[in-house]
Design an enzyme around this catalytic site. Structure first.
Site, PDB file in Angstrom:
ATOM      1  N   LYS A  22       0.836  -1.218   0.000  1.00 44.52           N
ATOM      2  CA  LYS A  22       0.000   0.000   0.000  1.00 44.52           C
ATOM      3  C   LYS A  22       0.859   1.251   0.000  1.00 44.52           C
ATOM      4  CE  LYS A  22      -1.581   1.529   4.121  1.00 44.52           C
ATOM      5  NZ  LYS A  22      -1.233   2.922   4.429  1.00 44.52           N
ATOM      6  N   ASN A  23       1.891   1.278   0.859  1.00 42.09           N
ATOM      7  CA  ASN A  23       2.653   2.516   1.009  1.00 42.09           C
ATOM      8  C   ASN A  23       3.635   2.780  -0.133  1.00 42.09           C
ATOM      9  OD1 ASN A  23       1.199   3.059   3.260  1.00 42.09           O
ATOM     10  ND2 ASN A  23       2.788   2.485   4.725  1.00 42.09           N
ATOM     11  N   ARG A  92      -4.240  10.466   4.866  1.00 42.12           N
ATOM     12  CA  ARG A  92      -3.151  11.444   4.926  1.00 42.12           C
ATOM     13  C   ARG A  92      -2.198  11.357   3.744  1.00 42.12           C
ATOM     14  NH1 ARG A  92      -1.997  13.922   9.418  1.00 42.12           N
ATOM     15  NH2 ARG A  92       0.114  14.050   8.590  1.00 42.12           N
ATOM     16  N   CYS A 116      -4.254  12.361  13.695  1.00 38.65           N
ATOM     17  CA  CYS A 116      -4.958  11.101  13.479  1.00 38.65           C
ATOM     18  C   CYS A 116      -4.762  10.206  14.690  1.00 38.65           C
ATOM     19  CB  CYS A 116      -4.520  10.435  12.188  1.00 38.65           C
ATOM     20  SG  CYS A 116      -2.922   9.672  12.281  1.00 38.65           S
ATOM     21  N   ARG A 121       0.838  14.376  13.278  1.00 40.53           N
ATOM     22  CA  ARG A 121       1.651  14.014  12.106  1.00 40.53           C
ATOM     23  C   ARG A 121       1.884  15.255  11.252  1.00 40.53           C
ATOM     24  NH1 ARG A 121      -0.820   8.617   9.635  1.00 40.53           N
ATOM     25  NH2 ARG A 121       1.126   8.615   8.454  1.00 40.53           N
ATOM     26  N   ASP A 307       5.022   0.236  11.884  1.00 38.70           N
ATOM     27  CA  ASP A 307       3.785  -0.357  11.354  1.00 38.70           C
ATOM     28  C   ASP A 307       3.604  -1.823  11.757  1.00 38.70           C
ATOM     29  OD1 ASP A 307       3.135   2.043  10.211  1.00 38.70           O
ATOM     30  OD2 ASP A 307       3.813   1.523   8.197  1.00 38.70           O
ATOM     31  N   ILE A 329       8.888   6.372  16.648  1.00 37.88           N
ATOM     32  CA  ILE A 329       8.407   7.130  15.488  1.00 37.88           C
ATOM     33  C   ILE A 329       7.143   7.912  15.866  1.00 37.88           C
ATOM     34  CG2 ILE A 329       7.748   7.028  13.033  1.00 37.88           C
ATOM     35  CD1 ILE A 329      10.500   5.842  13.450  1.00 37.88           C
ATOM     36  N   ARG A 399      -8.596  -0.402   4.929  1.00 38.73           N
ATOM     37  CA  ARG A 399      -7.786   0.647   4.294  1.00 38.73           C
ATOM     38  C   ARG A 399      -6.460   0.103   3.785  1.00 38.73           C
ATOM     39  NH1 ARG A 399      -6.813   5.849   7.667  1.00 38.73           N
ATOM     40  NH2 ARG A 399      -5.561   6.081   5.802  1.00 38.73           N
TER      41      ARG A 399
END
Ligand code: EPU
Length: 421
Positions: A22-23, A92, A116, A121, A307, A329, A399
């Site tokens: 996804k990213n 985002r 969020c 962020r 993540d 993070i 998502r």
């Protein structure tokens, strides 16, 4: 709103393929704004964030046609360069259109993303980088308004208080491809998703070198062409299935995982007693019936990814002894703690650190998904728990995970999606 109902206790066994990352997909889709020619993408994950990005790009004048896991994108109009709050609020990563719009059209208006569930962020470093390239930027009614004639290459330091920025690097790198002269990004993000974006941009005719290192060099070009590209496999989805195998004491083959993108994760899993073996182009992951406690600190790539912090925490809830997890993070990314505790976990949070005391068993309970990865952690806990777990608000999971319940059911999990209505 859909829910997952999971009856825990089944041992997962079999083979599961991971979808495209996804990213990597989201900024690569945004990069289609940099050319007037058609772009072909393969291996896209079927997740709602990809649909949201497609809707946003359509509003920005891109014709998007999707067939299964492939997509064609072509700019047909450059009239509208306004990414509205309605879409940015939902996702985002919409901010990834800022760099390409500015570089190609000389104008971008992008709603400023708010906070969020995983904490504040900011995007100050994105803006600093674009300003260094010559953009004029101001805020108007909650929108970032950026203008520029042709951007000019320069040296830019992109490090921030929590290390490098992934989408910030994507934005500045994309903008610099069309700038005049050479840009050097210092403290660039090294994530595989940034490498994939750079590889795609190079196929479009960009001149980017140093990707995968913290120093990326971009020689600006006059224009970019169309390109065909296959997205890399999702390392976070792969890590989630690895934990699923471990937490159910099962044995799962992931034939298309890129272990070279997951060294920190594999190292940590092996350290706590999970077997991870290379197998052809993928890996086989197996639990050993015993999970050792450990300490982990999340860091930018190649460190342990934030993540996968929540998913590892679910696993460590069942370890022998005390584990310490420090989030470097997103220090507030701990909404899953209270939900895991509803299932019998013993966790004490102290600032950006969670101390997890292993328990013998988790018990099923109704719990609430709060963000993408926290939801994945609750699914994992539900797979191992005694009894039934009901996870509300699974739209968070949709998502970023392609049909996770189907993939898990094929491995032997008892998991159903039900529509609350
Ligand atoms: N930061 C700043 N200023 C900036 C940008 C970032 O201070 O201008 C800080 C952030 O607040 C954070 C740290 O720097 O503390 C790193 O943030 P980064 O910019 O790298 O995050 P991102 O690009 O917004 C991407 C992923 C996230 C992932 C992070 C960290 C995408 C679309 N999103 O976000 O993925 O957690 O990098 O690896 O690539 C997810 O998939 O669940 C997800 C949240």
């Amino acid at each position: 709103m859909d829910k997952f109902v999971i009856k825990g206790g089944n041992r997962l066994e079999g083979k599961v393929r991971v979808s495209g990352a996804k990213n990597a997909t989201l900024p690569i889709m945004a990069a289609s704004l940099l050319s007037e020619e058609e772009v072909h993408l393969d291996g896209l994950p079927d997740v709602t964030d990809v649909s949201t990005m497609a809707s946003l790009l359509e509003e920005l004048g891109v014709r998007v046609s999707r067939q299964g896991n492939s997509m064609k994108l072509k700019v047909v109009s450059q009239e509208n360069s306004h990414a509205r709050y309605d879409l940015v609020r939902k996702m985002r990563a919409s901010v990834c259109v800022l760099g390409p719009l500015l570089a190609k059209r000389g104008f971008a208006r992008v709603a400023m993303p708010g906070g969020c569930a995983i904490g504040p962020r900011p995007i100050d470093i994105h803006l600093k980088g674009l300003k260094a390239l010559g953009a004029k930027i101001h805020l108007e009614s909650g929108d970032i308004v950026a203008t520029a004639n042709r951007l000019k290459g320069t040296e830019i330091f992109l490090g921030g208080p929590f290390g490098s920025t992934v989408t910030g690097t994507a934005n500045v790198m994309m903008a610099a491809t069309l700038a005049e002269g050479k840009t050097v990004i210092e403290s660039a993000a090294c994530e595989p998703e940034i490498q994939d974006l750079a590889n795609f941009l190079n196929k479009m005719g960009a001149k980017i070198s140093g990707v995968g290192s913290p120093r990326i060099i971009i020689e600006g070009v006059e224009h970019l062409s169309g390109a065909t590209h296959r997205i890399i496999p999702d390392r976070i989805e792969a890590g989630t299935f690895m934990v699923a195998a471990a937490i159910t004491n099962g044995e799962v083959e992931i034939p298309n995982v890129r272990l070279d993108h997951m060294m920190a994760v594999v190292d940590k899993l092996r350290q706590i007693g999970i077997t991870v073996e290379k197998c052809n182009d993928g890996a086989i992951v197996a639990g050993s019936g015993k999970i050792s406690a450990t300490n982990v600190i999340t860091r930018p790539y190649p460190g342990f990814p934030t993540d996968l912090q929540a998913q590892l925490m679910a696993l460590l809830c069942l370890a022998d002894g005390n584990s310490i997890i420090t989030e470097k993070i997103y220090p507030d990314r701990f909404l899953h703690i209270s939900e895991l505790m509803r299932m019998g976990a013993k966790i004490h949070k102290e600032g950006p650190t969670a101390i997890v005391t292993g328990v013998k068993r988790l018990v099923g309970a109704p719990v609430m998904a709060s963000d993408l990865r926290a939801s994945a952690a609750l699914v994992l806990a539900g797979l191992a728990a005694e009894g039934t777990t009901i996870i509300n608000r699974v739209y968070h999971i949709d998502r970023g995970y392609e049909h996770i319940e189907k993939k898990l059911a094929e491995l032997g999990a008892e998991i159903r999606r039900i529509d609350d209505e």
